[in-house]
Design an enzyme around this catalytic site. Structure first.
Site, PDB file in Angstrom:
ATOM      1  N   GLU A  91      25.425  36.332  27.366  1.00  0.00           N
ATOM      2  CA  GLU A  91      26.721  35.758  27.536  1.00  0.00           C
ATOM      3  C   GLU A  91      27.777  36.855  27.223  1.00  0.00           C
ATOM      4  OE1 GLU A  91      24.381  32.298  27.353  1.00  0.00           O
ATOM      5  OE2 GLU A  91      24.315  34.319  26.225  1.00  0.00           O
ATOM      6  N   HIS A 160      23.627  22.957  19.619  1.00  0.00           N
ATOM      7  CA  HIS A 160      23.971  22.829  20.712  1.00  0.00           C
ATOM      8  C   HIS A 160      25.079  21.712  20.845  1.00  0.00           C
ATOM      9  CE1 HIS A 160      20.177  24.769  21.785  1.00  0.00           C
ATOM     10  NE2 HIS A 160      20.468  24.979  22.941  1.00  0.00           N
TER      11      HIS A 160
END
Length: 358
Positions: A91, A160
């Site tokens: 990322e 998450h």
């Protein structure tokens, strides 16, 4: 049991891997009366790629795999690998590439498989994308969209499930949008891509498979929604319910239930977390004189906290009761289904909150 499992699979994009089903849902631009949030996002990306050759998409599995949730379905085949770029699982790396390309004049749409993973790239988002226009005295703009699912899904536990709306909305230089339905998804994403500044676009995984009514105006290729403007989803006179993303639906359900008891709630869909539509909030408070905010995120320094502070600053004399916040519990998201439900706002929680301020 099988229909329920199939619906869960659809909601998570699993069934879109099958060619026969992919073909069946490709007609997102037809004169249909309903559109899923997934197709709304997909069609918005498609139309903006066609409109402006500076727009491109990058992220993990956005190309060959058609997107982890099939939001980029069919776009690699239509626009090629120069416009739809698969990246490694890094990322910080691909977000830095995206920001740098925006500085150079391109218009990247940077997808995070989940906003939780954007924690790896928060330096690029905050210190590079958000601050460079100011630090360059207005000489270097950053027309970029960071998008992906935000907040809780189902059974994906603490790492998450976090809502980042309040985090990013505290940063000068960022615009933060959170769509609820298909109209929001199309109009806000197209507006975000056309905007000259960095936009954080917070979707919700559970909403992807839900269908909402659309009309010809919403399906128009130039349809956009104004950034910084909320929508009154339901008129009311007793209490104002303020929310965004998935929780808007919960507020509407609570309002339906309360209307049967003679309590008429006004429901506001924020759409834009930053900038906030203060005018719509104050106007509603002047009608109802009571307000309840609803969000999945943690209570301290949440979006509801900011709204409560603004209402007492801007419209204190209109309040007949304190602004009440309904939020997620202050705990990392549990994995067990019963504990997960207890950690997130439910419709009954909203109903109880409304009754407590009457």
């Amino acid at each position: 049991m099988l229909p329920g499992l199939l619906q869960q699979a659809r909601n998570h994009g699993v069934l879109f891997r099958l060619p026969r089903l992919t073909a069946a849902v490709r007609g997102f631009a037809s004169a249909q009366s309903e559109m899923t949030v997934r197709d709304a996002l997909n069609s918005a990306l498609d139309e903006e790629l066609a409109r402006d050759d500076k727009v491109y998409i990058l992220g993990e599995e956005v190309g060959e795999y058609q997107g982890a949730y099939k939001i980029t379905r069919g776009l690699l085949q239509k626009y090629g690998p120069d416009r739809v770029k698969d990246t490694p699982i890094t990322e910080a790396g691909f977000t830095g590439i995206a920001v740098g390309s925006a500085f150079a004049g391109l218009k990247p749409v940077c997808e995070f498989m989940t906003w939780n993973f954007a924690m790896q790239a928060i330096d690029q988002i905050i210190n590079s994308a958000a601050k460079t226009l100011y630090m360059s005295a207005g000489q270097i703009s950053c027309p970029i969209v960071f998008r992906g699912p935000n907040g809780a899904a189902a059974g994906v536990a603490a790492q998450h499930s976090q809502c980042f709306a309040s985090w990013y909305s505290s940063v000068p230089g960022l615009k933060v949008l959170a769509p609820y339905d298909s109209e929001d998804a199309r109009g806000l994403l197209k507006a975000a891509i056309r905007d000259p500044d960095p936009v954080v676009f917070l979707e919700n995984e559970i909403m992807y498979g839900q269908a909402f009514p659309v009309n010809a105006q919403i399906l128009d290729k130039d349809f956009t929604l104004p950034i910084g403007k909320a929508k009154v989803m339901r008129e009311g006179k007793h209490v104002t319910l303020v929310s965004f993303s998935k929780m808007v639906g919960y507020c509407l359900k609570a309002a339906d239930h309360l209307s049967k008891e003679g309590v008429h709630c006004e429901v506001i869909n924020l759409r834009s977390i930053k900038p906030l539509d203060k005018d719509t909030l104050v106007a509603s408070l002047k009608k109802t004189h009571r307000m309840v905010t609803v969000e999945e995120g943690w209570p301290q320094c949440g979006v509801g906290s900011e709204i409560a502070a603004l209402m007492q600053e801007l419209a204190f004399d209109e309040l007949d009761a304190p602004v009440l916040r309904v939020t997620g519990a202050e705990v990392p998201m549990p994995y067990a289904a019963n504990l997960e439900a207890a950690a997130l706002p439910q419709v009954d929680d909203i109903i109880k909150a409304v009754k407590s301020v009457l």
